[in-house]
Design an enzyme around this catalytic site. Structure first.
Site, PDB file in Angstrom:
ATOM      1  CB  SER A 103      -1.121  -0.281   1.087  1.00  0.00           C
ATOM      2  OG  SER A 103      -1.512   1.248   1.059  1.00  0.00           O
TER       3      SER A 103
ATOM      4  CE1 TYR B 195      -3.879  -2.301   5.097  1.00  0.00           C
ATOM      5  CE2 TYR B 195      -4.090   0.130   4.960  1.00  0.00           C
ATOM      6  CZ  TYR B 195      -3.424  -1.569   4.291  1.00  0.00           C
ATOM      7  OH  TYR B 195      -3.663  -1.931   3.481  1.00  0.00           O
TER       8      TYR B 195
ATOM      9  CE  LYS C 123      -1.407  -4.565   3.958  1.00  0.00           C
ATOM     10  NZ  LYS C 123      -1.943  -6.076   2.916  1.00  0.00           N
TER      11      LYS C 123
END
Ligand code: NAD
Ligand code: UFG
Length: 351
Positions: free
Chosen positions: A137, A161, A165
């Site tokens: 991302s 989050y 990643k």
């Protein structure tokens, strides 16, 4: 006929990519826990193919399973082996993706995203499958005021989050360094939106959506009263945040290009932005949606949202040069296709 495993294939980006994989002649095994999706998305994928007299139900295998349970993953590889099908690679979408939830419940995010991926990679090694396309991302980057983000830019996520990643990217890089047989593409998505042009599959977030696009379609159809625009004083031309909105089918095509590139080249690790390179402000997005679909989307201005940035737009030149990929759909296509999905499925995949 190549066999591919798709984790999280029933989700928003996964279902669109499964459609393209089947169209391209792949046989696919999807593993999904349905923690944020429904098996209906893949039934609809088969319906789209049937419209073109393409009955591919024998080429799509859907297995309910959770990457947190290593035995669920192993079952699929064993099953393929029993059928003498060599798994050529894995497209790994499965993950939790809400920035807000990751702040509220970091342990679940680390467990699901990182432990789930480690389990997957262990089983892949065991079954001698070393090709993976991973959903990363743009949230891994430290945003830079008004400059396009390139893959070499500094990474500094601001929420759990984003850290999951970046951590997975690091694990993949370590694997690549340790064993020169791995073929890895870490694809850093910008803002995936829109839907397939049939209006049969699209984004169906559970609960109240946090992202702007599903809110725009819900306001337009009258399910939400208005868009709350977070900030009117960003250092941008109209004061609202600028993002790089990419049509989900363009994004799905990027996965096929990455998979095919990896299969045809020597083992390596690629880290590549998938974005359009064009920024659209929140106000512009709302206006284009209104003009394209002849609907009203009321809005009001509010405080900036914590952790937001003014400008997050991709430099996509690496994807163009290495993968020979470029986005073919524009922001009007995004508005038209996403609206068709919303109109035809006011309640998403639920009846
Ligand atoms: P999604 O929630 O629609 O799809 C994810 C799928 O993974 C869902 O079907 C979910 O049920 C499944 N899943 C989650 N954890 C699982 C587990 N442990 N085992 C098995 N299945 C599991 O999300 P999406 O928008 O399609 O995103 C796909 C991937 O792309 C995610 O990894 C996400 O983090 C990443 N990503 C998404 C965006 C975005 O804005 N949509 C942006 C950047 C990156
Ligand atoms: N916005 C509003 N009101 C809302 C929601 C969003 O004004 O109700 C604005 C935001 O401030 C931002 C823009 O709309 O300027 C886009 O916000 P989104 O929440 O749709 O998307 P983000 O860019 O914040 O984040 C998304 C995904 C992340 C992913 C990132 C990649 O949610 O998971 O894109 O760039 F990592």
């Amino acid at each position: 006929m190549s066999t591919i495993i798709v984790t999280g294939g029933a989700g928003f980006i996964g279902s669109h990519t499964c459609l393209l994989l089947l169209e391209r002649g792949y046989e696919i095994f999807v593993i999904d826990s349905f923690c944020n999706s429904s098996a209906k998305s893949l039934e609809k994928v088969l319906m789209i193919l049937l419209r073109f007299n393409n009955d591919l139900k024998d080429k799509l295998h859907l297995i309910k399973g959770d990457l947190k349970n290593i035995s669920d993953i192993e079952k699929i590889f064993k099953n393929c082996l029993k059928q003498f099908k060599k798994v050529e690679g894995v497209i790994h979408f499965a993950g939790l993706k809400s920035v807000f939830d990751s702040v509220m419940d970091p342990l679940s995010y680390w467990e699901n995203n990182v432990i789930g991926t480690i389990n997957l990679l262990k089983v892949m090694e065991k079954y001698d499958c070393r090709t993976i396309v991973f959903s990363s991302s743009a949230t891994v980057y430290k945003a830079k005021s008004d400059k396009l983000l390139t893959e070499g830019d500094f990474c500094e996520p601001v929420n759990p989050y984003g850290f999951t990643k970046l951590t997975i990217e690091r694990i993949l890089s370590d694997l690549n360094k340790n064993n020169d047989q791995w073929r890895i593409a870490s694809l850093r998505y910008f803002n995936p939106v829109g839907a397939h042009e049939s209006g049969l599959i699209g984004e169906d977030p559970t609960g109240k959506p946090n992202n702007i696009y599903p809110q725009i379609t819900r306001v337009a159809i009258g399910k939400l009263p208005e868009i709350k625009i977070f900030g009117s004083d960003w250092p941008t031309h109209d004061g609202t945040g600028i993002r790089d909105y990419i049509h989900v089918i363009d994004l799905a095509e990027g996965h096929l290009c990455a998979l095919e590139y990896l299969s045809n080249q020597k083992p390596q690790m690629l880290t590549i932005n998938l974005g359009t390179g064009k920024g659209t402000s929140v106000l512009e997005f709302i206006k284009i949606f209104e003009n394209t679909n002849k609907v009203k989307v009321p809005f009001s201005f509010h405080e900036r949202r914590q952790g937001d940035n003014a400008f997050v737009v991709a430099d996509n030149s690496l994807a163009k040069s290495i993968l020979d990929w470029k986005p073919k759909r524009n922001i009007e296509d995004i508005c038209r296709d996403g609206w068709k999905w919303q109109l035809q499925n006011p309640n998403g995949y639920s009846e």
